[in-house]
Write a protein that holds these residues in place. Structure first.
Motif, PDB file in Angstrom:
ATOM      1  N   UNK A 129     -18.287   3.301  16.562  1.00  0.00           N
ATOM      2  CA  UNK A 129     -18.744   4.692  16.747  1.00  0.00           C
ATOM      3  C   UNK A 129     -18.511   5.511  15.206  1.00  0.00           C
ATOM      4  N   UNK A 130     -17.514   5.553  14.870  1.00  0.00           N
ATOM      5  CA  UNK A 130     -17.095   6.471  13.755  1.00  0.00           C
ATOM      6  C   UNK A 130     -17.676   5.843  12.313  1.00  0.00           C
ATOM      7  N   UNK A 131     -17.951   4.566  12.225  1.00  0.00           N
ATOM      8  CA  UNK A 131     -18.520   4.059  11.166  1.00  0.00           C
ATOM      9  C   UNK A 131     -20.013   4.205  11.218  1.00  0.00           C
ATOM     10  N   UNK A 132     -20.621   4.355  12.555  1.00  0.00           N
ATOM     11  CA  UNK A 132     -22.020   4.957  12.507  1.00  0.00           C
ATOM     12  C   UNK A 132     -22.051   6.188  12.155  1.00  0.00           C
ATOM     13  N   UNK A 133     -21.365   7.214  12.752  1.00  0.00           N
ATOM     14  CA  UNK A 133     -21.280   8.483  12.304  1.00  0.00           C
ATOM     15  C   UNK A 133     -21.176   8.910  10.942  1.00  0.00           C
ATOM     16  N   UNK A 134     -20.360   8.111  10.242  1.00  0.00           N
ATOM     17  CA  UNK A 134     -20.078   8.221   8.775  1.00  0.00           C
ATOM     18  C   UNK A 134     -21.474   7.633   7.999  1.00  0.00           C
ATOM     19  N   UNK A 135     -22.224   6.618   8.452  1.00  0.00           N
ATOM     20  CA  UNK A 135     -23.223   6.021   7.804  1.00  0.00           C
ATOM     21  C   UNK A 135     -24.407   7.016   8.139  1.00  0.00           C
ATOM     22  N   UNK A 136     -24.528   7.846   9.129  1.00  0.00           N
ATOM     23  CA  UNK A 136     -25.527   8.792   9.481  1.00  0.00           C
ATOM     24  C   UNK A 136     -25.220  10.194   8.746  1.00  0.00           C
ATOM     25  N   UNK A 137     -24.218  10.307   7.889  1.00  0.00           N
ATOM     26  CA  UNK A 137     -23.774  11.363   7.151  1.00  0.00           C
ATOM     27  C   UNK A 137     -23.349  12.739   7.839  1.00  0.00           C
ATOM     28  N   UNK A 138     -22.811  12.181   9.113  1.00  0.00           N
ATOM     29  CA  UNK A 138     -22.455  13.447   9.997  1.00  0.00           C
ATOM     30  C   UNK A 138     -20.715  13.669  10.014  1.00  0.00           C
ATOM     31  N   UNK A 139     -20.213  12.385   9.235  1.00  0.00           N
ATOM     32  CA  UNK A 139     -18.640  12.252   9.266  1.00  0.00           C
ATOM     33  C   UNK A 139     -18.387  11.985   7.745  1.00  0.00           C
ATOM     34  N   UNK A 140     -17.116  12.255   7.390  1.00  0.00           N
ATOM     35  CA  UNK A 140     -16.826  11.822   6.078  1.00  0.00           C
ATOM     36  C   UNK A 140     -15.473  11.903   5.975  1.00  0.00           C
ATOM     37  N   UNK A 141     -14.829  10.958   5.047  1.00  0.00           N
ATOM     38  CA  UNK A 141     -13.147  10.706   4.925  1.00  0.00           C
ATOM     39  C   UNK A 141     -12.700  11.849   4.305  1.00  0.00           C
ATOM     40  N   UNK A 142     -11.444  12.218   4.582  1.00  0.00           N
ATOM     41  CA  UNK A 142     -10.582  13.406   3.912  1.00  0.00           C
ATOM     42  C   UNK A 142      -9.002  13.082   3.673  1.00  0.00           C
ATOM     43  N   UNK A 143      -9.006  11.973   2.958  1.00  0.00           N
ATOM     44  CA  UNK A 143      -7.737  11.608   2.598  1.00  0.00           C
ATOM     45  C   UNK A 143      -7.024  10.828   3.642  1.00  0.00           C
ATOM     46  N   UNK A 144      -5.774  10.682   3.635  1.00  0.00           N
ATOM     47  CA  UNK A 144      -4.948   9.981   4.404  1.00  0.00           C
ATOM     48  C   UNK A 144      -3.904  10.742   5.317  1.00  0.00           C
ATOM     49  N   UNK A 145      -3.634  10.331   6.381  1.00  0.00           N
ATOM     50  CA  UNK A 145      -2.366  10.840   7.233  1.00  0.00           C
ATOM     51  C   UNK A 145      -1.126  10.813   6.310  1.00  0.00           C
ATOM     52  N   UNK A 146      -0.340  11.708   6.019  1.00  0.00           N
ATOM     53  CA  UNK A 146       0.784  11.659   5.178  1.00  0.00           C
ATOM     54  C   UNK A 146       2.024  10.885   5.936  1.00  0.00           C
ATOM     55  N   UNK A 147       1.858  10.562   7.167  1.00  0.00           N
ATOM     56  CA  UNK A 147       3.010   9.976   8.029  1.00  0.00           C
ATOM     57  C   UNK A 147       2.535   8.612   7.976  1.00  0.00           C
ATOM     58  N   UNK A 148       1.310   8.357   8.665  1.00  0.00           N
ATOM     59  CA  UNK A 148       0.947   7.004   9.073  1.00  0.00           C
ATOM     60  C   UNK A 148      -0.107   6.256   8.058  1.00  0.00           C
ATOM     61  N   UNK A 149      -0.480   6.962   7.099  1.00  0.00           N
ATOM     62  CA  UNK A 149      -1.521   6.456   6.207  1.00  0.00           C
ATOM     63  C   UNK A 149      -2.848   6.123   6.537  1.00  0.00           C
ATOM     64  N   UNK A 150      -3.141   6.555   7.892  1.00  0.00           N
ATOM     65  CA  UNK A 150      -4.563   6.355   8.460  1.00  0.00           C
ATOM     66  C   UNK A 150      -5.359   6.977   7.810  1.00  0.00           C
ATOM     67  N   UNK A 151      -6.608   6.727   7.679  1.00  0.00           N
ATOM     68  CA  UNK A 151      -7.777   7.639   7.220  1.00  0.00           C
ATOM     69  C   UNK A 151      -8.184   8.553   8.047  1.00  0.00           C
ATOM     70  N   UNK A 152      -8.067   9.754   7.332  1.00  0.00           N
ATOM     71  CA  UNK A 152      -8.560  11.192   8.068  1.00  0.00           C
ATOM     72  C   UNK A 152     -10.185  11.473   8.059  1.00  0.00           C
ATOM     73  N   UNK A 153     -10.717  11.972   9.241  1.00  0.00           N
ATOM     74  CA  UNK A 153     -12.025  12.089   9.097  1.00  0.00           C
ATOM     75  C   UNK A 153     -12.336  13.729   9.462  1.00  0.00           C
ATOM     76  N   UNK A 154     -13.378  14.154   8.949  1.00  0.00           N
ATOM     77  CA  UNK A 154     -13.945  15.638   9.076  1.00  0.00           C
ATOM     78  C   UNK A 154     -15.402  15.433   9.265  1.00  0.00           C
ATOM     79  N   UNK A 155     -16.018  16.629   9.705  1.00  0.00           N
ATOM     80  CA  UNK A 155     -17.553  16.564   9.834  1.00  0.00           C
ATOM     81  C   UNK A 155     -17.955  17.090   8.326  1.00  0.00           C
ATOM     82  N   UNK A 156     -19.261  17.024   8.185  1.00  0.00           N
ATOM     83  CA  UNK A 156     -19.758  17.287   7.015  1.00  0.00           C
ATOM     84  C   UNK A 156     -20.790  18.326   7.112  1.00  0.00           C
ATOM     85  N   UNK A 157     -21.265  18.861   5.729  1.00  0.00           N
ATOM     86  CA  UNK A 157     -22.238  20.087   5.940  1.00  0.00           C
ATOM     87  C   UNK A 157     -23.403  19.755   6.722  1.00  0.00           C
TER      88      UNK A 157
END
Length: 222
Positions: free
Chosen positions: A144-172
């Motif tokens: 679902x997240x990959x689809x939302x990124x592909x549709x331009x509704x989500x974008x990545x925002x760096x990585x979690x400083x503790x786990x290193x996991x990719x963080x996601x935010x909504x887009x303009x």
């Protein structure tokens, strides 16, 4: 080795309530890898299935060979790769065109309930990792997240400083489709969830972003 049904000598020192045969452990490692959103280290896999790392490495080699069609088997559409110090399943590179066509084909269709719920969680909790969203929704959200990124509704925002996991935010683009100036203009949760200020982040309701609001603002989603 994949056809073995009895206990593999390499696994004789392992102990588990329900994992007994070689194939049991092989399937358990495979199951963990299927839900992983980041490469999993041999140490993490060893802890998950209660084996020594060298035993897990032997199982990983076997799973990779099986996916590649070893011993006359069918080559799978996915492959097991060792990357960034860990292991993870990926779609096979030769089918990238077909996979991209499938992911991008949904850009003119209405968002599913699962996509809307995932989008709502991220909108209210951003920046947030996929594992955190999955913990809130109770299901895997990788696709679902990959689809939302592909549709331009989500974008990545760096990585979690503790786990290193990719963080996601909504887009303009999402704000534009919702008719909002900023994410702070989203409906407040408090009126709908009395006492929400006292709730932990994982307890927030993911359904407060109304599906009708999103679809009404964006004819392209109809």
């Amino acid at each position: 080795m994949s056809g073995t049904t009895g206990m593999n000598p390499a696994l004789e020192a392992a102990s588990s309530d329900h994992l007994v045969t070689h194939n049991d452990y092989l399937a358990a490692v495979e199951a963990v890898l299927l839900v992983a959103e980041e490469p999993v280290t041999p140490a993490e896999l060893a802890a998950a299935v209660n084996l020594a790392e060298h035993q897990v490495l032997a199982l990983l080699d076997e799973l990779r060979a099986e996916a590649d069609g070893a011993d006359g088997g069918r080559e799978r559409g996915f492959e097991l790769r060792e990357v960034a110090g860990g292991w993870r399943y990926y779609s096979r590179v030769r089918y990238a065109e077909e996979v991209s066509a499938f992911v991008l084909a949904g850009q003119t269709t209405r968002l599913s309930s699962a996509a809307l719920e995932t989008l709502a969680v991220i909108a209210y909790r951003q920046p947030v990792s996929r594992s955190q969203v999955a913990a809130i929704r109770g299901v895997n959200v990788d696709g679902v997240v990959r689809t939302l990124v592909a549709r331009g509704l989500l974008d990545t925002a760096g990585a979690d400083p503790v786990t290193g996991a990719t963080l996601y935010t909504t887009t303009a683009e999402l704000l534009e489709r919702l008719g909002l100036d900023s994410i702070s203009d989203l409906p407040k949760l408090s009126p709908h969830l009395p006492g929400v200020e006292d709730l932990d982040a994982e307890d927030l309701d993911a359904e407060d972003l109304d599906a009708e609001d999103l679809d009404a603002e964006d004819p392209a989603l109809d």
